[in-house]
Design a protein around this motif. Structure first.
Motif, mmCIF file in Angstrom:
data_model
loop_
_atom_site.group_PDB
_atom_site.id
_atom_site.type_symbol
_atom_site.label_atom_id
_atom_site.label_comp_id
_atom_site.label_asym_id
_atom_site.label_seq_id
_atom_site.Cartn_x
_atom_site.Cartn_y
_atom_site.Cartn_z
ATOM 1 N N SER A 16 0.833 -1.205 0.000
ATOM 2 C CA SER A 16 0.000 0.000 0.000
ATOM 3 C C SER A 16 0.866 1.251 0.000
ATOM 4 O O SER A 16 0.569 2.224 -0.707
ATOM 5 C CB SER A 16 -0.918 0.006 1.223
ATOM 6 N N PHE A 19 2.366 1.730 -3.402
ATOM 7 C CA PHE A 19 1.340 2.207 -4.334
ATOM 8 C C PHE A 19 1.148 3.715 -4.219
ATOM 9 O O PHE A 19 1.112 4.443 -5.219
ATOM 10 C CB PHE A 19 0.023 1.475 -4.069
ATOM 11 N N LEU A 20 1.026 4.195 -2.982
ATOM 12 C CA LEU A 20 0.795 5.622 -2.773
ATOM 13 C C LEU A 20 1.998 6.459 -3.185
ATOM 14 O O LEU A 20 1.850 7.551 -3.753
ATOM 15 C CB LEU A 20 0.432 5.898 -1.319
ATOM 16 N N ASN A 22 4.122 5.690 -5.532
ATOM 17 C CA ASN A 22 4.104 5.707 -6.991
ATOM 18 C C ASN A 22 3.039 6.673 -7.516
ATOM 19 O O ASN A 22 3.272 7.424 -8.471
ATOM 20 C CB ASN A 22 3.846 4.307 -7.528
ATOM 21 N N GLU A 23 1.866 6.690 -6.881
ATOM 22 C CA GLU A 23 0.805 7.609 -7.285
ATOM 23 C C GLU A 23 1.240 9.059 -7.113
ATOM 24 O O GLU A 23 0.895 9.928 -7.913
ATOM 25 C CB GLU A 23 -0.460 7.350 -6.465
ATOM 26 N N SER A 24 2.014 9.342 -6.073
ATOM 27 C CA SER A 24 2.440 10.714 -5.810
ATOM 28 C C SER A 24 3.409 11.234 -6.862
ATOM 29 O O SER A 24 3.631 12.445 -6.967
ATOM 30 C CB SER A 24 3.077 10.825 -4.421
ATOM 31 N N GLY A 26 2.853 10.741 -10.054
ATOM 32 C CA GLY A 26 2.095 10.773 -11.290
ATOM 33 C C GLY A 26 2.155 12.098 -12.024
ATOM 34 O O GLY A 26 1.977 12.143 -13.244
ATOM 35 N N TYR A 27 2.418 13.203 -11.318
ATOM 36 C CA TYR A 27 2.477 14.511 -11.969
ATOM 37 C C TYR A 27 3.639 14.623 -12.942
ATOM 38 O O TYR A 27 3.669 15.527 -13.790
ATOM 39 C CB TYR A 27 2.579 15.629 -10.912
ATOM 40 N N ARG A 76 4.220 5.016 -21.113
ATOM 41 C CA ARG A 76 2.780 5.285 -21.149
ATOM 42 C C ARG A 76 2.222 5.208 -22.564
ATOM 43 O O ARG A 76 1.096 5.620 -22.811
ATOM 44 C CB ARG A 76 2.492 6.666 -20.543
ATOM 45 N N PRO A 290 -13.593 5.358 -12.581
ATOM 46 C CA PRO A 290 -12.898 6.548 -13.098
ATOM 47 C C PRO A 290 -13.746 7.255 -14.149
ATOM 48 O O PRO A 290 -14.483 6.621 -14.910
ATOM 49 C CB PRO A 290 -11.621 5.959 -13.727
ATOM 50 N N ALA A 295 -11.689 14.183 -12.487
ATOM 51 C CA ALA A 295 -10.378 14.844 -12.508
ATOM 52 C C ALA A 295 -10.521 16.318 -12.851
ATOM 53 O O ALA A 295 -9.956 17.193 -12.187
ATOM 54 C CB ALA A 295 -9.455 14.146 -13.510
#
Length: 343
Positions: A16, A19-20, A22-24, A26-27, A76, A290, A295
């Protein structure tokens, strides 16, 4: 708790946390996408794969830095790196070319412009104070800032036109236009949507209504629309040109509820007998799935004063403005057509 259960819990906690983290990060993808768009990398790949060094020479950039940007974008699916270090455009990345059909380059530059980017970094201010972060950063509300900054305004309006190009056709096809009459595109920008409507309905007339500096970039003057369109400038909170169908595409989400009601009231007053108002917006769906509206809602929260809305929230706006909700028609895009008629 058994040792095995404790060990499993630790593994879950680590997963967990990873995961967080990695999400942080994303910018960094939109940051890389903007860098590639700014220097026009995709334009130099139209004729085939090239190395980062070759692309750097063509774009007058630093080869090592450019390679690192392209490497991330390749993860991506925007570009693809082959075994010898050459990059090629993918089907998705092809839309980053300036001259691509429905090019997304201007839209990417708009969405990642500092006027959009910086407020989102201050979302905590929005959460704690219940206000937009834009005015705190730029000294003026969003649209007032754009009115006095010509370069930023051009990025915005060009970007909005580019973002709309891919969606205009499917949305126009989903709308129920009368065989004859006048369509008024309220706050219609450069007129891409109205142009699409007039092309599909040769007996309709159109009015593009916006601020004078926006109308200067309109695209309506084509052989197929000759004699069937006009432009009018003004403040849509004060008055709206009369018509049989009034279109508000990506407009209401910019404003607070009371401002939307005032605008819809002006539109109701401008409707011909039996006329309709077509609100074209992203309708926020229920549940956890989603959706781009969820967003974009945060972008609006950070930079403007509006928000994306649910179907019941649109109905509430209509009723407050003396309108009757009619129907919500999904389109193949992220937008729906939310229809209202006079009571």
């Amino acid at each position: 708790m058994s040792p095995e259960a404790v060990a499993d819990e630790v593994v879950d906690a680590r997963a967990s946390s990873a995961f967080l983290v990695n999400e942080s990060l994303g910018y960094l993808f939109p940051a890389a996408l903007r860098a590639a768009a700014v220097v026009g990398v995709a334009d130099h790949l139209a004729d085939g794969p090239r190395t980062a060094a070759e692309l750097a020479r063509a774009t007058r950039t630093d080869a090592r830095s450019l390679y690192r940007v392209l490497r991330l974008l390749a993860t991506r699916g925007v570009f693809e790196e082959d075994a010898v270090g050459r990059f090629r455009l993918t089907a998705a990345g092809d839309a980053l070319r300036t001259d691509a059909p429905c090019s997304a380059r201007s839209a990417v530059l708009m969405n990642t412009d500092r006027s959009m980017w910086l407020p989102t970094a201050d979302l905590s201010r929005c959460v704690t104070e219940g206000t937009s972060a834009f005015e705190h950063l730029f000294g003026l509300p969003f649209f007032e800032y754009f009115a006095q900054d010509e370069d930023t305004a051009d990025v915005f309006h060009t970007g909005m036109a580019a973002m709309s190009d891919a969606e205009n056709g499917p949305i126009a096809d989903a709308c129920d236009f009368p065989p004859t009459g006048t369509v008024v595109d309220v706050g219609g920008g450069h007129g891409g949507f109205l142009l699409t409507v007039l092309d599909r309905h040769p007996a309709l007339r159109g009015i593009l209504y916006d601020r004078p500096h926006v109308l200067a970039g309109h695209r309506l003057d084509t052989p197929g629309t000759a004699g069937r369109w006009s432009t009018e400038s003004g403040d849509f909170f004060t008055a709206v040109p009369e018509g049989d169908v009034l279109v508000l595409k990506r407009i209401l989400h910019d404003w607070e509820d009371d401002q939307c009601v005032a605008l819809l009231d002006r539109c109701r007053a401008a409707l011909a007998p039996g006329g309709r108002i077509l609100v074209v917006e992203a309708v926020v769906p229920p549940g956890n799935a989603p959706h781009q509206a969820k967003a974009l809602d945060l972008l609006l929260m950070a930079a403007l004063v509006g928000r994306e809305r649910t179907a019941p929230e649109f109905a509430g706006l209509f009723e407050a403005a003396g309108l009757k909700p009619a129907r919500v028609t999904p389109t193949p895009t992220v937008l729906s057509v939310v229809e209202a008629v006079a009571v």
